[in-house]
Design a protein around this motif. Sequence first.
Motif, mmCIF file in Angstrom:
data_model
loop_
_atom_site.group_PDB
_atom_site.id
_atom_site.type_symbol
_atom_site.label_atom_id
_atom_site.label_comp_id
_atom_site.label_asym_id
_atom_site.label_seq_id
_atom_site.Cartn_x
_atom_site.Cartn_y
_atom_site.Cartn_z
ATOM 1 N N ASP A 162 0.841 -1.199 0.000
ATOM 2 C CA ASP A 162 0.000 0.000 0.000
ATOM 3 C C ASP A 162 0.881 1.255 0.000
ATOM 4 N N PHE A 163 0.814 2.011 -1.087
ATOM 5 C CA PHE A 163 1.611 3.232 -1.214
ATOM 6 C C PHE A 163 0.837 4.489 -0.786
ATOM 7 N N SER A 164 -0.255 4.299 -0.076
ATOM 8 C CA SER A 164 -1.090 5.440 0.298
ATOM 9 C C SER A 164 -0.352 6.465 1.146
ATOM 10 N N ILE A 165 0.681 6.019 1.875
ATOM 11 C CA ILE A 165 1.415 6.946 2.740
ATOM 12 C C ILE A 165 2.429 7.786 1.970
ATOM 13 N N VAL A 166 2.655 7.454 0.702
ATOM 14 C CA VAL A 166 3.605 8.220 -0.107
ATOM 15 C C VAL A 166 3.089 9.643 -0.301
ATOM 16 N N GLN A 167 3.985 10.610 -0.172
ATOM 17 C CA GLN A 167 3.617 12.006 -0.324
ATOM 18 C C GLN A 167 4.381 12.641 -1.479
ATOM 19 N N ALA A 168 4.014 13.876 -1.794
ATOM 20 C CA ALA A 168 4.594 14.554 -2.952
ATOM 21 C C ALA A 168 6.110 14.655 -2.866
ATOM 22 N N HIS A 169 6.648 14.853 -1.645
ATOM 23 C CA HIS A 169 8.092 15.028 -1.515
ATOM 24 C C HIS A 169 8.867 13.751 -1.784
ATOM 25 N N ASN A 170 8.177 12.599 -1.909
ATOM 26 C CA ASN A 170 8.854 11.352 -2.248
ATOM 27 C C ASN A 170 9.194 11.271 -3.734
ATOM 28 N N ILE A 220 11.437 4.126 2.868
ATOM 29 C CA ILE A 220 10.982 3.335 4.002
ATOM 30 C C ILE A 220 11.398 1.873 3.829
ATOM 31 N N GLU A 221 11.966 1.303 4.875
ATOM 32 C CA GLU A 221 12.352 -0.107 4.837
ATOM 33 C C GLU A 221 11.120 -0.963 4.574
ATOM 34 N N GLY A 222 11.265 -1.908 3.663
ATOM 35 C CA GLY A 222 10.137 -2.736 3.277
ATOM 36 C C GLY A 222 9.480 -2.297 1.992
ATOM 37 N N PRO A 270 8.862 -2.143 -1.649
ATOM 38 C CA PRO A 270 9.287 -3.112 -2.674
ATOM 39 C C PRO A 270 10.174 -2.511 -3.761
ATOM 40 N N PHE A 271 10.164 -1.166 -3.916
ATOM 41 C CA PHE A 271 11.071 -0.545 -4.876
ATOM 42 C C PHE A 271 12.500 -0.492 -4.341
ATOM 43 N N LEU A 272 12.669 -0.773 -3.042
ATOM 44 C CA LEU A 272 13.986 -0.716 -2.420
ATOM 45 C C LEU A 272 14.550 -2.126 -2.371
ATOM 46 N N GLU A 273 15.307 -2.497 -3.387
ATOM 47 C CA GLU A 273 15.841 -3.850 -3.497
ATOM 48 C C GLU A 273 17.051 -4.038 -2.590
ATOM 49 N N ARG A 274 17.016 -5.105 -1.797
ATOM 50 C CA ARG A 274 18.180 -5.419 -0.976
ATOM 51 C C ARG A 274 19.320 -5.926 -1.862
ATOM 52 N N GLY A 275 20.525 -5.480 -1.559
ATOM 53 C CA GLY A 275 21.680 -5.897 -2.343
ATOM 54 C C GLY A 275 21.853 -5.123 -3.630
ATOM 55 N N ALA A 276 21.098 -4.029 -3.785
ATOM 56 C CA ALA A 276 21.175 -3.247 -5.022
ATOM 57 C C ALA A 276 22.424 -2.367 -5.031
ATOM 58 N N VAL A 277 23.166 -2.422 -6.131
ATOM 59 C CA VAL A 277 24.306 -1.524 -6.340
ATOM 60 C C VAL A 277 23.775 -0.156 -6.752
#
Length: 225
Positions: free
Chosen positions: A95-103, A164-166, A168-175
């Motif tokens: 759920d991306f509802s918490i995403v705001q314009a500054h993101n 935010i941790e968790g 899904p766009f934030l891939e673990r191990g990403a260079v």
Amino acid sequence: MKFLEYTPLARLNAFLNNVNLGECILKGSLEAYSCKAAGNDRKLSRSLEQEVLDYLVQYPDNNSSSPVGPLCNTASRRTLIHLILTMNHIYPDYDFSIVQAHNFSKECGLNVVKQKIENYLIESEKVWTMENGGDTPFLDSIWKAIDEVIDLSNCEVYSYMPEIEGDPFLERGAVWSFNFFFYNKKLKRILSFSCCCLSKLAIDYLSHNEMLSDEDNIFEGMDMD
């Protein structure tokens, strides 16, 4: 929002699903969506709109500008909502509802965006040529397909950086990673282009740790005497 199927994007996605770059693996996807809201999207749109309006009442000094434009402006709020809805469709279990314009950040110029993406994907060109021949270069194929779907000359481009941790766009191990959204207001269409480069060493390390964690969970609570 409705997922739009395009054969040129499907071919590129088949390649970007797993590109072996030696010490790294590149994974990417291009997805196009219609901005015509229906059903749950329409309900969520109204909810997000009200949240923004409530925010403006509470913080009137913060409504002058944002990466998507002044939030006191209906068109700016609609842009933000369309971006959020698109991300919800890409990852329906999140759920991306918490995403705001500054993101988000609005990119200044299509040529700048092209250069950024091409710098990231230059090594993939060799792999594409080996797999598909050299008739149509990889980067040319990408821009031709995107232009066919979204009409680049009439697009605004936004980037999204997960915080935010968790997420899904934030891939673990990403260079490295990028998340761009090409938004054509006239066509009422958004194209998402996301890509990340994963270190094989990091992937192996994370997989090993997860395997050890799973083993610990198996024995947790068992009497080992």
